[in-house]
Write an enzyme that holds these catalytic residues in place. Structure first.
Site, PDB file in Angstrom:
ATOM      1  CB  CYS A 119      78.523 117.296  61.125  1.00  0.00           C
ATOM      2  SG  CYS A 119      78.685 116.708  59.432  1.00  0.00           S
ATOM      3  CG  ASP A 120      79.093 113.536  64.440  1.00  0.00           C
ATOM      4  OD1 ASP A 120      78.998 114.728  64.742  1.00  0.00           O
ATOM      5  OD2 ASP A 120      78.420 112.648  64.971  1.00  0.00           O
ATOM      6  CE  LYS A 121      80.918 109.271  61.652  1.00  0.00           C
ATOM      7  NZ  LYS A 121      79.863 110.007  62.368  1.00  0.00           N
ATOM      8  CB  CYS A 196      74.956 117.577  68.239  1.00  0.00           C
ATOM      9  SG  CYS A 196      73.945 116.920  66.890  1.00  0.00           S
ATOM     10  CB  SER A 472      75.686 108.989  69.167  1.00  0.00           C
ATOM     11  OG  SER A 472      75.646 110.368  69.411  1.00  0.00           O
TER      12      SER A 472
END
Length: 576
Positions: A119-121, A196, A472
């Protein structure tokens, strides 16, 4: 082998005794120790498969002659934390993940690494840790989620991502959909494991890893639930042993200025998340490569949007995988001469792998550079009265390059969201959310709840938003983030008042206000956090214009690797 420091010779008998207690025998102890480190968690779909993928990676390491040593670190899920106090932990978690990987690997003198992220981080954190440690490393992204399906009003299936759920909240508050329709979108948007599904931050950063050479081309494209994903992890386990045997290349040998420029251009070409700027600056900091905000302007000015991906386009990442994945973007940029060839962890050059990749001849997800979706990239770097150190404007999903209107100033995301939900924001307004920067937040929260609510209310094309926080990857609309210096550090954004006329002008690369701020005092708020990890983070974190890093980097104490930026002069837009 680095691991000999803990396992070789009579003095290391105590360490070997403890290793034997875990089931290792003489043969396993004698082999290279390879860290298999993952960010598994069952709190969200993004990292849900990584513990299983770790077992596949372990098999690859063992088959290729190594001994896998497995660790787990944390993840903070933006889609769940969004809009709450929990979101303050998100960006700070990037530093904690990188720190924990560094500590576990250096503390056990491991020889090589397979890093599994979702995921993002977790993705940039893995790259940051890899750059610090500089041992043979392969990074594998756990993969995108598949799109959800929901019947639209015309009776056809509609592909959904979590972006649609956030925007449905705004539509619901505006009375455009009822409780039943909101509930249907909520239940159908996320059908299973994976991050996502649009070109949001996770998929943007997974592509970045490939363009940096840290992940083999094609492996990150495979969706999380695809039957080929386990074999992908196993291949990464085998490959890291080959890197160890052959002497590299190691991450810092891969992370060149050319690699960073390639990655920035890939982000521009796919209208990817503006968070990529923050993360690439941080990775460059750890790698000892001089790479600043102007590199992103050069990339975007010279690289058009060619990928028709959500949030501004039609397709999800899983759909792009079906047509050829990242190779589609690589081939288009290669053909236009917009990227340079670089070495990769795969053992062949990036261009070699891209040329040999199998892609669909009938796809319409990625166009050629000569037939772009938009003539310039998906973001621009601005300066001016309100951002002397710079900020980033997202250009995906709208055609505007200028907006001027009265400021509606809020000192927190919650206050802004309440005003949006109460229908107090009007067409033409400039919503200003401040004291949400790296130190002021603390944690530089993403404003997706606010931006999605504005879009859901039909205001996405009629208002602008500026913040010292972040957006985001699912955000679209006329949004300016990462305003630096931030309000908590006395930046000019702290001097704004309701009604001040703010102008965002992409053509002149300016973010200005039609008042003289020099006679005003900066607004102040009490620190939101006074103890614990977020207080420490607020104390140590650097400006967003420097990647919001907290650790000293190679540039701080060694000779710098200089990069020459090729872009047009900025004139008075840049502080002396």
């Amino acid at each position: 082998m680095h691991s000999n420091a803990i396992k070789k010779g009579p003095a290391r008998a105590p360490a070997r005794a403890m290793l034997r207690a875990t089931g290792l025998d003489d043969a396993a102890i004698a082999k290279p120790f390879v860290g298999v480190i993952h960010t598994w968690s069952d709190v969200s779909p993004c990292n849900l498969t990584l513990r299983d993928l770790a077992q596949d990676a372990r098999r690859g390491v063992i088959a290729a002659g190594g001994t896998p040593i497995e660790f787990n670190t944390i993840a903070v899920t933006d889609g769940i934390a969004m809009g709450s106090d929990g979101m303050r932990a998100s960006l700070a978690s990037r530093e904690t993940i990188a720190d924990s990987i560094e500590l576990a690997v250096s503390g056990h003198c491991l020889d090589a690494l397979v890093l599994l992220v979702g995921c993002d981080k977790t993705i940039p954190a893995a790259a940051m840790a890899a750059a610090r440690l500089d041992v043979p490393t392969v990074i594998l992204y756990g993969g995108t989620i598949m799109p959800g399906k929901c019947k639209s009003k015309d009776g056809n299936d509609r592909a959904l991502t979590v972006q649609d759920v956030f925007e449905a909240v705004g539509a619901h508050s505006a009375g455009k959909i009822d409780d039943a329709e909101l509930g249907e979108i909520e239940r159908k948007a996320c059908p299973g494991a994976g991050a996502c599904g649009g070109q949001f931050t996770a998929n943007t950063m997974a592509m970045v890893l490939t363009f940096l050479g840290l992940s083999p081309l094609g492996e990150n494209d495979i969706p999380a639930t695809h039957p080929d994903k386990p074999k992908s992890a196993e291949r990464c386990g085998v490959r890291v042993m080959e890197l160890l045997r052959d002497g590299g290349p190691t991450p810092r040998q891969l992370l060149s200025v050319a690699a960073f420029r390639n990655a920035a251009r890939a982000v521009s070409a796919t209208a990817g998340s503006t968070n990529a700027a923050l993360h690439l600056l941080a990775i460059a900091h750890e790698a000892g490569v001089k790479f600043d905000l102007e590199e992103f302007e050069a990339a975007s000015a010279n690289t058009p949007v060619i990928a028709d991906l959500k949030p501004g386009g039609r397709y999800t990442a899983a759909e792009m995988f079906d047509f050829g994945g990242t190779a589609l973007v690589a081939q288009a940029l290669m053909a236009a001469g917009l990227i340079e060839d670089i070495p990769t962890v795969a053992g062949r050059s990036f261009f070699q792998d891209a040329k040999d990749a199998q892609v669909s001849s009938t796809q319409d997800v990625v166009r050629g550079v000569d037939n772009p979706i938009k003539p310039r990239g998906g973001y621009s770097i601005l300066y001016g009265d309100l951002a002397p150190e710079g900020c980033i404007v997202k250009l995906a999903g709208h055609g505007r390059e200028k907006h001027s209107g009265p400021a509606r100033v809020f000192d927190s995301e919650e206050a802004a969201f309440a005003a949006v939900q109460a229908r107090k924001i009007q067409a033409g307004d400039v919503v200003v959310i401040r004291f949400e920067g790296p130190a002021g937040g603390p944690g530089m929260r993403e404003m997706l709840a606010v931006t999605a609510a504005l879009v859901g209310q039909g205001l996405g094309n009629d208002v602008a938003l500026i913040t010292d926080g972040r957006f985001s990857g699912a955000t679209h609309g006329f949004m300016v983030g990462h305003v630096s210096p931030e309000a908590a550090h006395g930046g000019p954004i702290a001097k704004l008042r309701d009604g001040d006329v703010v102008t965002i002008d992409v053509a002149s690369r300016r973010l200005d206000v039609a008042v003289d701020l020099s006679s005003r005092s900066a607004a102040r708020i009490a620190p939101r956090v006074r103890h614990g990890v977020l207080a420490k983070y607020a104390r140590d974190v650097r400006s967003a214009s420097q990647g919001a890093v907290t650790s000293p980097g190679l540039l701080d104490d060694t000779k710098r690797i200089d990069a020459t930026v090729t872009t047009e002069p900025r004139g008075d837009a840049v502080p002396a």
